[in-house]
Scaffold this motif. Structure first.
Motif: not given
Length: 307
Positions: A261-285
């Motif tokens: 496994y070999i890294p890319f030259e900078e700037p290396a390509p990346t992906r942004r990983v996120v957590l998503v949920w419905r705005r109506s979901f009420t269990r914020y904790e």
């Protein structure tokens, strides 16, 4: 009209197949079919066109299914409000994860969640981005871990981490001795790609756009091959069939006997990983607890995002 019937028509609209919809709802196909027909009779409208190969939704059915999704979401919100009044961390959290993240994050995440919030077991679902978004909208999932970009569905999002890509080559490949690789150099290689439906496939094609045409013509078959999973593609690379691009978390800690496994030259390509949920979901904790459990995972080689 019942919530169960609404859940059935949403499932049929999503799956375009009565058998698969019944499986998704954990009922027999006759049970689901009778309930759908009962609702059509009650409303005096035809919701679905029943073809020989696939079910299609009528124009009026599309509107009714959208409203059914909204009703199911509101009904779920009532349950969530009641739960939150007692303990927002009590009870399972239904989490969806895309295929190219699940195998590499979930083992550590499940251990962290059990240690931190044992009263909140994770009910896990691996699938494609599009399917997970549909399940979120239908209230069948509470939240999901996705890679951007994805269609805007008016969901709440929280960033998790930025993950660089790496190149996987056979150990005897001329590039195997390199410390870094430029994306331009991959143009001369046989590229192994994930099949259609995987968002990571699109990420790789952004890095190497010249391979996009190879999936649609016969000539490209000689230059590009597809696999069903990252692990399958790694085996193909190890067998000397070509090279591929993988996300950093999929790189094992221990050296592989046949892969480098070999890294890319900078700037290396990346992906942004996120957590998503419905705005109506009420269990914020619960969302906060899940996010903290993710941050507690090793996440070797990625950049945690906290804002």
């Amino acid at each position: 009209m019942t919530l169960t019937e609404l859940r059935y028509i949403v499932a049929v609209a999503r799956e375009r197949h009565f058998g698969r919809a019944a499986e998704a709802c954990f009922v027999s196909q006759p049970t689901l079919s009778v309930a759908v027909k009962k609702l059509e009779d009650e409303l005096d409208v035809k919701l679905f066109e029943r073809g020989s190969a696939e079910i299609s939704v009528t124009p009026l059915g599309e509107e009714i299914v959208r409203q059914a999704q909204a009703v199911l979401e509101q009904a779920q919100s009532i349950k969530e409000i009641a739960k939150r009044g007692k303990d927002p961390l009590a009870g399972p959290l239904r989490l969806g994860v895309i295929y190219t993240i699940g195998p590499y994050l979930l083992p550590d995440l499940v251990r962290q969640a059990i240690a931190r919030v044992p009263q909140m077991p994770l009910m896990l679902q691996e699938n494609f981005t599009v399917k997970l978004l549909e399940m979120l909208r239908a209230g069948e999932l509470d939240c999901a871990i996705l890679a951007e970009p994805f269609p805007d569905t008016n969901l709440a999002t929280a960033p998790l981490y930025e993950e660089p890509f790496m190149v996987a080559v056979p150990r005897n490949h001329p590039l195997a001795t390199r410390e870094r690789i430029d994306a331009e150099e991959l143009k001369r290689e046989t590229m192994l790609l994930l099949g259609a439906g995987h968002c990571f496939r699109d990420h790789v094609l952004e890095v190497c756009p010249e391979f996009a045409r190879f999936s649609s013509d016969a000539e490209g078959i000689r230059r590009s091959f597809e696999g069903s999973s990252l692990e399958t593609i790694k085996h193909m690379v190890a067998a000397g069939m070509g090279v591929t691009v993988v996300p950093r978390l999929s790189v094992p800690v221990e050296p592989h006997p046949h892969l480098v496994y070999i890294p890319f030259e900078e700037p290396a390509p990346t992906r942004r990983v996120v957590l998503v949920w419905r705005r109506s979901f009420t269990r914020y904790e619960a969302i906060a607890a899940l996010r903290n459990a993710i941050y507690a995972c090793p996440l070797d080689g990625v950049s945690r995002l906290t804002s």
